[in-house]
Design an enzyme around this catalytic site. Sequence first.
Site, PDB file in Angstrom:
ATOM      1  N   LYS A   1      94.996 -39.707 -15.085  1.00 31.89           N
ATOM      2  CA  LYS A   1      96.386 -40.033 -15.371  1.00 31.89           C
ATOM      3  C   LYS A   1      96.895 -40.933 -14.241  1.00 31.89           C
ATOM      4  CE  LYS A   1     100.856 -37.785 -16.411  1.00 31.89           C
ATOM      5  NZ  LYS A   1     101.541 -36.481 -16.591  1.00 31.89           N
TER       6      LYS A   1
ATOM      7  N   SER B   1     103.990 -35.882 -20.967  1.00 29.27           N
ATOM      8  CA  SER B   1     103.834 -37.204 -20.384  1.00 29.27           C
ATOM      9  C   SER B   1     102.386 -37.655 -20.249  1.00 29.27           C
ATOM     10  CB  SER B   1     104.481 -37.243 -18.998  1.00 29.27           C
ATOM     11  OG  SER B   1     103.829 -36.350 -18.117  1.00 29.27           O
TER      12      SER B   1
ATOM     13  N   SER C   1     103.495 -31.200 -19.988  1.00 27.63           N
ATOM     14  CA  SER C   1     102.925 -32.551 -20.068  1.00 27.63           C
ATOM     15  C   SER C   1     101.414 -32.625 -20.214  1.00 27.63           C
ATOM     16  CB  SER C   1     103.346 -33.377 -18.847  1.00 27.63           C
ATOM     17  OG  SER C   1     104.676 -33.817 -18.998  1.00 27.63           O
TER      18      SER C   1
END
Lengths: 95, 483, 490
Positions: free
Chosen positions: C78, C153, C177
Amino acid sequence: MTVHEDEIARLAELARIRIADDQVPAVTRRIGDILGMVEQLQAVDTDGIEPMTNPLDAVQCLRPDRVTEGNQRDALQAVAPAVENGLYLVPKVIE
Amino acid sequence: MSWEAVIGLEVHLQLATDSKIFSGAATTFGAEPNTQACAVDLAMPGMLPVLNELAVRYAVMFGLGIGAEIGTRSVFDRKNYFYPDLPKGYQISQFHHPIVGRGRFEITLEDGSTREIGITRAHLEEDAGKSLHEDFHGQSGIDLNRAGTPLLEIVTEPDLRSAEEAVAYLKALHSLVTYLGISDGNMAEGSMRCDINISLRPTGSDQLGTRAEIKNVNSFRFVERAIRHEIERQSDILEDGGKVVQETRLYDAERDETRSMRSKEVANDYRYFPEPDLLPVVLDDAWVEEIRAGLPELPVEKRQRFEQQYSLGAYDAGVLSASRPLADYFETVAGGCGDAKLAANWVQVELLGQLNRNDLGLADSPVSAEALAGLLQRIQDNSISGKIAKQVFEAMWQGEGSADEVIEARGLKQVSDSGELEAMVARVVADSPDQVAQYRAADEGKRKKLVGYFVGQVMKLSRGQANPKMVNDLLAQALDETD
Amino acid sequence: MHDLTVAQLIDGLRSKQFSSTELTRHYLERISRLDPQLNSYITVDESGALGAAAAADRALAGASGNLPALTGIPLAHKDIFCTRDLRTSCGSRMLDNFVPPYDATVVSRLRDAGAVTLGKTNMDEFAMGSSNESSYYGPCRNPWHPGHVPGGSSGGSAAAVAAGLAPLATGTDTGGSIRQPAALCGITGLKPTYGRVSRLGMVAFASSLDQGGPMARTAEDCALLLNAMAGHDPLDSTSAQQAVPDFSGELDQPLAGLRIGLPAEYFGDGLDATTGAQVREALSLLEQAGATLVDIQLPHTALSIPTYYILAPAEASTNLARYDGVRYGHRCEDPADLRDLYTRTREEGFGDEVKRRILVGTFALSAASYDAYYRKAQQVRRLIARDFQDAFAQVDIIAGPTTPGPAFALGAKTDDPLSMYLEDVYTLAVNLAGLPGLSAPAGRVNGLPVGLQLIGNHFQESRLLNVAHQLQQRSDWHLQTPPETEGGAP
């Protein structure tokens, strides 16, 4: 909850975020919606409840007093927007 | 009307750790800009603080040194504001739960009287960087070497009443923290910086007036001048029927005045809240006790011991215990020569006198404690008189060697040879028939006075090197034998 | 090769069926072919990946004994994890030009474990969002339906794994997330106990809630990834000093006697009926495996939304104060003075959702509202945490839906932040209490995946992985893959 535009201006000033004049009403409305939603907490009885800052009841570890970081100025300033003679440059700071 | 000043001080003390309070970067003073600012100090994305054990230990030592409550559970908070010398946009400090709670502090004023000053609290926090304003085409340059240096902020009650008291407090504080070894106390390098809260009230009132805060005063002398100036400024306002405005002022040492700072700035809302990147600091009782057991002797204790152990007066004991190096110096001299009063006298008069005249610190003294003890030994074993010793000390100060070397080289050794002295005595007696007659005619009481003449003559003959006690004895014999 | 699980890829590499370079090239080829449509990566590091793969191949060719667990396995990070010499944007214009001179602890641990970094995945700006639509780099799409969001996210990580553009990905979870995008993309994702995985070098959103964790197709693969990520980090004060077990060790334990609590609040109004039915089907498989289902209550669940939307913005408002245009990141052109430098840099560098949260957080911490908002929320946080402890007195783990329904259409909620916040109603409380939570695929609704959420007590990750693995022994939802859609952005 009704939030006034001057309150949004105060928050934006504290947070150092410019909000263009034509954006102020929309931002004010959105923030007002969110603050209205969170207001439901006011109805909860929390008498005598200790605030919870951290999810685990752990305590701070201490680091021995040793210098472990040498001079890394070149690497760290390679990503800086404006430097001169090893100093970060900003518009004049007025005391 | 007569006004009384009410003064409280906040001292920011840099702690003498090798590394920063929350990172492993060095704290050495005077390095090239930003060479001691690591990713944590620069608040690079994802960087996190880890607390320095020695900074905590030093704070606890200070707390124990003033008999304060130690916060067995203390908490760090974020104090939020934007400034270029504050990389994270917040300072990590302690707001609600400081590591050191209430304590007390005794100060001694010049007239020898003492006052007790309350300490409200002392908390750990991080120092900010520096903004430099010169030579950047109208911009400022930011050096973050100092960012993250550990500070102990020490806050007094509004217990001080004059510039003199404030300075006495700062000197006593300086003495304490250097005794403890928790700070180098170097004011010129900003190791001890002072904010002054000051208000006036009519003498006798117990109400507090509106206060002004004077920020960042960096020497004892400036503190004294800033307070005197501010008392004058506020009393002028009050005498004219005006009101003191609550504000932050800056002391300008060059112009010797205080002036208002950033008055147009919106009142700051620091939004303190518990720092979520750090956990509560919980101190183990055993650890605190271990620190207590390891505390050095503190200034007040040392002064009391000097009074008792060495039979010194309060003033002498106070002067000699004011700093740890001076106290150590004195004790080395006293131990080396075996006469504490002689040592106390020489350290205060000759040594400190020379240091002051030459504007030197104790560490720069050309005469070591051991060397001075060697000199005083020669006084005690009658090798030289006290008067000659001053000459020897002067020579030692100039680097001519040890006391023995100077005495030897200059031939200053006291004459103690009885044959040599007998000859001198005989000569003086022979050369002074009138005085001898006068002496012999006198009664016991007068003779004691008249003998001084003969002693002086013998000393003159020996260029001051005759052993005074032997001369006295020989003269008594010579003058009395033909009685 | 992209159909294989990580456990199978490790076998393939070690038995020389294919090399790490071949495997890495395979994923890079898929990324270049499929990602223009999906937009799951912000940055692809082809040369870095091939370099690391070549090094892995050398290691694989040599001694076969003590190779690190993930030697030669490609993965995606990420874009919130700092990677040395590789741009780390956090989905924001503010860090569009930021190339860290350091690795996050998670990144260096995975390098040490032999993994090959393919690139950095798309995400909501500063991890603030549940749809990936707040990314400065444009929204990532759901591989199962390009008109829908992947969740957020960590939407890029979830989409990349689901679409076979990485076998493994790291994610972070502040309010759901990892779990929410894992559910919406049909993969497995685990948010470990707060403090289990180091936060050092992970760009901070809300310090007391943020936690990194693994995302993969299967629970077994998540365990392999977590083994390499977890452990105390002396440079993160909030990192737990807790022994790290072999998370793969308990996968095969039978579920007989396991008590699973089903909170009434997770199955009430607001839960899409078909999604609820899928979740119940998954639960019945666990029941067949020997577990007992117990009805429980978590009475403060609904309050987790207002609590979270005070605490997370409050922490974020100060965590993001460092982005001031002085030392790194975006800086506005020709600032007139210091104030202009700050206010314009931050106006330009942050997107709308980030600004909103900073303003809300600034409000909550202000002197006048601190007690009524921030402190109050911290108190309610404790009530929420107590709910879970009461529940764990009766049951071993808690289960329910990860989200109220399947992925929504792109743009459906962007004009209404409050409706977006409701997406997180089942996931927020887990972060507030610092508990581990896992989302495992539980079938599809109208062609879009939904997830079963498993919640354990502190440091019970092994238990969650065990239960999810047992579910995956009895179902094939986790093995289903979306159709491939080539071409540029639609």
